[in-house]
Design a protein around this motif. Sequence first.
Motif, PDB file in Angstrom:
ATOM      1  N   PRO A  16       0.800  -1.228   0.000  1.00 42.37           N
ATOM      2  CA  PRO A  16       0.000   0.000   0.000  1.00 42.37           C
ATOM      3  C   PRO A  16       0.828   1.271   0.000  1.00 42.37           C
ATOM      4  CG  PRO A  16       0.003  -0.971   2.184  1.00 42.37           C
ATOM      5  CD  PRO A  16       0.781  -1.906   1.303  1.00 42.37           C
ATOM      6  N   GLY A  17       0.292   2.291  -0.626  1.00 41.74           N
ATOM      7  CA  GLY A  17       0.937   3.603  -0.643  1.00 41.74           C
ATOM      8  C   GLY A  17       0.048   4.576  -1.376  1.00 41.74           C
ATOM      9  N   LEU A  18       0.140   5.847  -0.996  1.00 41.05           N
ATOM     10  CA  LEU A  18      -0.709   6.870  -1.596  1.00 41.05           C
ATOM     11  C   LEU A  18      -0.128   7.307  -2.943  1.00 41.05           C
ATOM     12  CD1 LEU A  18      -3.299   8.189  -0.595  1.00 41.05           C
ATOM     13  CD2 LEU A  18      -1.922   9.893   0.595  1.00 41.05           C
ATOM     14  N   THR A  19       1.180   7.371  -3.042  1.00 42.57           N
ATOM     15  CA  THR A  19       1.842   7.818  -4.274  1.00 42.57           C
ATOM     16  C   THR A  19       2.015   6.663  -5.260  1.00 42.57           C
ATOM     17  OG1 THR A  19       2.996   9.488  -2.986  1.00 42.57           O
ATOM     18  CG2 THR A  19       3.904   8.988  -5.155  1.00 42.57           C
ATOM     19  N   ARG A  20       2.426   5.521  -4.732  1.00 42.14           N
ATOM     20  CA  ARG A  20       2.553   4.311  -5.564  1.00 42.14           C
ATOM     21  C   ARG A  20       2.005   3.141  -4.774  1.00 42.14           C
ATOM     22  NH1 ARG A  20       7.447   6.435  -5.955  1.00 42.14           N
ATOM     23  NH2 ARG A  20       8.191   4.950  -4.413  1.00 42.14           N
ATOM     24  N   MET A  21       1.067   2.410  -5.373  1.00 42.77           N
ATOM     25  CA  MET A  21       0.490   1.252  -4.701  1.00 42.77           C
ATOM     26  C   MET A  21       0.726   0.040  -5.603  1.00 42.77           C
ATOM     27  SD  MET A  21      -2.645   0.884  -2.461  1.00 42.77           S
ATOM     28  CE  MET A  21      -4.077  -0.141  -2.612  1.00 42.77           C
ATOM     29  N   GLY A  22       1.583  -0.863  -5.149  1.00 42.28           N
ATOM     30  CA  GLY A  22       1.896  -2.053  -5.943  1.00 42.28           C
ATOM     31  C   GLY A  22       0.808  -3.109  -5.801  1.00 42.28           C
ATOM     32  N   MET A  23       0.435  -3.729  -6.926  1.00 35.61           N
ATOM     33  CA  MET A  23      -0.561  -4.805  -6.905  1.00 35.61           C
ATOM     34  C   MET A  23      -0.041  -5.963  -7.759  1.00 35.61           C
ATOM     35  SD  MET A  23      -4.259  -2.947  -7.187  1.00 35.61           S
ATOM     36  CE  MET A  23      -4.053  -2.511  -8.901  1.00 35.61           C
ATOM     37  N   GLY A  24       0.082  -7.134  -7.159  1.00 40.50           N
ATOM     38  CA  GLY A  24       0.590  -8.280  -7.901  1.00 40.50           C
ATOM     39  C   GLY A  24      -0.276  -9.510  -7.673  1.00 40.50           C
ATOM     40  N   VAL A  25      -0.651 -10.170  -8.756  1.00 38.88           N
ATOM     41  CA  VAL A  25      -1.486 -11.361  -8.637  1.00 38.88           C
ATOM     42  C   VAL A  25      -0.643 -12.598  -8.969  1.00 38.88           C
ATOM     43  CG1 VAL A  25      -3.599 -12.518  -9.384  1.00 38.88           C
ATOM     44  CG2 VAL A  25      -3.505 -10.013  -9.328  1.00 38.88           C
ATOM     45  N   VAL A  26      -0.650 -13.557  -8.035  1.00 36.00           N
ATOM     46  CA  VAL A  26       0.116 -14.786  -8.201  1.00 36.00           C
ATOM     47  C   VAL A  26      -0.827 -15.965  -8.006  1.00 36.00           C
ATOM     48  CG1 VAL A  26       1.988 -16.206  -7.232  1.00 36.00           C
ATOM     49  CG2 VAL A  26       2.258 -13.716  -7.396  1.00 36.00           C
ATOM     50  N   GLU A  27      -0.612 -17.006  -8.792  1.00 39.95           N
ATOM     51  CA  GLU A  27      -1.457 -18.191  -8.657  1.00 39.95           C
ATOM     52  C   GLU A  27      -0.581 -19.402  -8.405  1.00 39.95           C
ATOM     53  OE1 GLU A  27      -5.399 -18.868 -10.899  1.00 39.95           O
ATOM     54  OE2 GLU A  27      -3.895 -20.046 -11.977  1.00 39.95           O
ATOM     55  N   GLY A  28      -1.087 -20.317  -7.595  1.00 40.33           N
ATOM     56  CA  GLY A  28      -0.337 -21.550  -7.365  1.00 40.33           C
ATOM     57  C   GLY A  28      -0.710 -22.174  -6.050  1.00 40.33           C
ATOM     58  N   SER A  29       0.058 -23.189  -5.656  1.00 39.72           N
ATOM     59  CA  SER A  29      -0.211 -23.854  -4.397  1.00 39.72           C
ATOM     60  C   SER A  29       1.118 -24.287  -3.787  1.00 39.72           C
ATOM     61  CB  SER A  29      -1.141 -25.047  -4.618  1.00 39.72           C
ATOM     62  OG  SER A  29      -0.686 -25.826  -5.707  1.00 39.72           O
ATOM     63  N   ILE A  30       1.059 -24.641  -2.510  1.00 39.12           N
ATOM     64  CA  ILE A  30       2.269 -25.015  -1.780  1.00 39.12           C
ATOM     65  C   ILE A  30       2.901 -26.246  -2.436  1.00 39.12           C
ATOM     66  CG2 ILE A  30       3.145 -25.816   0.452  1.00 39.12           C
ATOM     67  CD1 ILE A  30       0.721 -24.307   1.704  1.00 39.12           C
ATOM     68  N   GLY A  31       4.194 -26.177  -2.668  1.00 34.35           N
ATOM     69  CA  GLY A  31       4.909 -27.333  -3.213  1.00 34.35           C
ATOM     70  C   GLY A  31       4.885 -27.432  -4.727  1.00 34.35           C
ATOM     71  N   ARG A  32       4.283 -26.464  -5.390  1.00 36.26           N
ATOM     72  CA  ARG A  32       4.282 -26.463  -6.859  1.00 36.26           C
ATOM     73  C   ARG A  32       4.803 -25.108  -7.351  1.00 36.26           C
ATOM     74  NH1 ARG A  32      -0.428 -30.060  -9.428  1.00 36.26           N
ATOM     75  NH2 ARG A  32      -0.463 -31.657  -7.815  1.00 36.26           N
ATOM     76  N   PRO A  33       5.267 -25.044  -8.584  1.00 29.97           N
ATOM     77  CA  PRO A  33       5.739 -23.754  -9.091  1.00 29.97           C
ATOM     78  C   PRO A  33       4.591 -22.743  -9.110  1.00 29.97           C
ATOM     79  CG  PRO A  33       6.404 -25.542 -10.561  1.00 29.97           C
ATOM     80  CD  PRO A  33       5.434 -26.131  -9.577  1.00 29.97           C
ATOM     81  N   LEU A  34       4.909 -21.517  -8.717  1.00 33.49           N
ATOM     82  CA  LEU A  34       3.910 -20.450  -8.727  1.00 33.49           C
ATOM     83  C   LEU A  34       3.993 -19.707 -10.046  1.00 33.49           C
ATOM     84  CD1 LEU A  34       4.488 -18.930  -5.158  1.00 33.49           C
ATOM     85  CD2 LEU A  34       2.976 -20.808  -5.830  1.00 33.49           C
ATOM     86  N   SER A  35       2.899 -19.052 -10.422  1.00 35.71           N
ATOM     87  CA  SER A  35       2.977 -18.277 -11.661  1.00 35.71           C
ATOM     88  C   SER A  35       2.428 -16.859 -11.496  1.00 35.71           C
ATOM     89  CB  SER A  35       2.249 -19.002 -12.796  1.00 35.71           C
ATOM     90  OG  SER A  35       0.907 -19.207 -12.438  1.00 35.71           O
ATOM     91  N   LEU A  36       3.068 -15.942 -12.207  1.00 34.49           N
ATOM     92  CA  LEU A  36       2.624 -14.552 -12.233  1.00 34.49           C
ATOM     93  C   LEU A  36       1.364 -14.455 -13.086  1.00 34.49           C
ATOM     94  CD1 LEU A  36       3.216 -11.399 -11.961  1.00 34.49           C
ATOM     95  CD2 LEU A  36       4.314 -11.626 -14.187  1.00 34.49           C
TER      96      LEU A  36
END
Lengths: 184, 184
Positions: A16-36
């Motif tokens: 969070p931030g007023l000037t810049r607020m980063g938002m990132g969505v990641v999908e995956g599960s524990i023990g497997r490769p995650l993906s952007l």
Amino acid sequence: MRSQSQSPTRVLGIDPGLTRMGMGVVEGSIGRPLSLVDVNVIRTTSALPVWERLVTIERGVEAWIDEHRPDAVAIERMFARSDVSTIMGTAQAAGVAMVVAARRGIPVAMHTPSEVKAAVSGNGRADKAQVGLMVTRILRLDAMPKPADAADALALAITHIWRGGAQNRLEAAVAAQALKAGTR
Amino acid sequence: MRSQSQSPTRVLGIDPGLTRMGMGVVEGSIGRPLSLVDVNVIRTTSALPVWERLVTIERGVEAWIDEHRPDAVAIERMFARSDVSTIMGTAQAAGVAMVVAARRGIPVAMHTPSEVKAAVSGNGRADKAQVGLMVTRILRLDAMPKPADAADALALAITHIWRGGAQNRLEAAVAAQALKAGTR
């Protein structure tokens, strides 16, 4: 953990931030490769009053949630910093993001910067560059996400998936117990 | 000032807080007796997660604005306090209130505690009891509004009417100028 490693979770991480607020969505599960899934930064100008900047942030988070339909939203938990006015703006931006998620019934979780650093790099005191590098490796990206707010948001989402939402379920149980006990 | 003393303004004053949020609606114009429209305190329990408390606050402010249709919303501008976690909760509650007003196009203004104290009591260092007493007199009430958050919210609304929104118009002009100059 078994059911979680079977059905992938989609998490929206928010730095969070007023000037810049980063938002990132990641999908995956524990023990497997995650993906952007996607990453973005909402920017607002200090030339505008705070309330107009917060409305821009609200609309940005709403649009992002509508587009990506995350199973959970993970937000950075803030602690004391040097500049009080920065804390307030960050707290307001975080508050608006929380409300957008909570009123749609999407579970919200908070993770501290050291929890995030420890989860992605194994070191709770890792610096920004180390976190960015690990995010790049974990998500098998060609380049480090920029600005740092984008990488931090992705690191939050990764942390949330790897921690398996255990902390969140604990908090929900404590809250339910407190309500039953008539604390409210 | 002439036009303002002719058409009464209805102002919602908000003393933001996560545990208790004071909301007071006052109607009137400069140079005429002001009147209390309504006063209330939204309470949320610390047994619930912050985001659920913020949703309760959002709904409370929305309902209050729908009911009273204020011409402006005046919120306390916060400064450094001892406890960072209190600042964050207060900032989040204020941020949610700002967004509710701003997305409906209702002008928002902020006044510092010392501006409010000076406006209602003539003394920028007045204590809670003095502010409460002056609010009671200014609005010709039978008893002092309680808790203090309710009296403070009414004091904010009174301050906003008496200051004539001059500060707000200045801020809007500065923001418009900055946008024109391409700062955004």
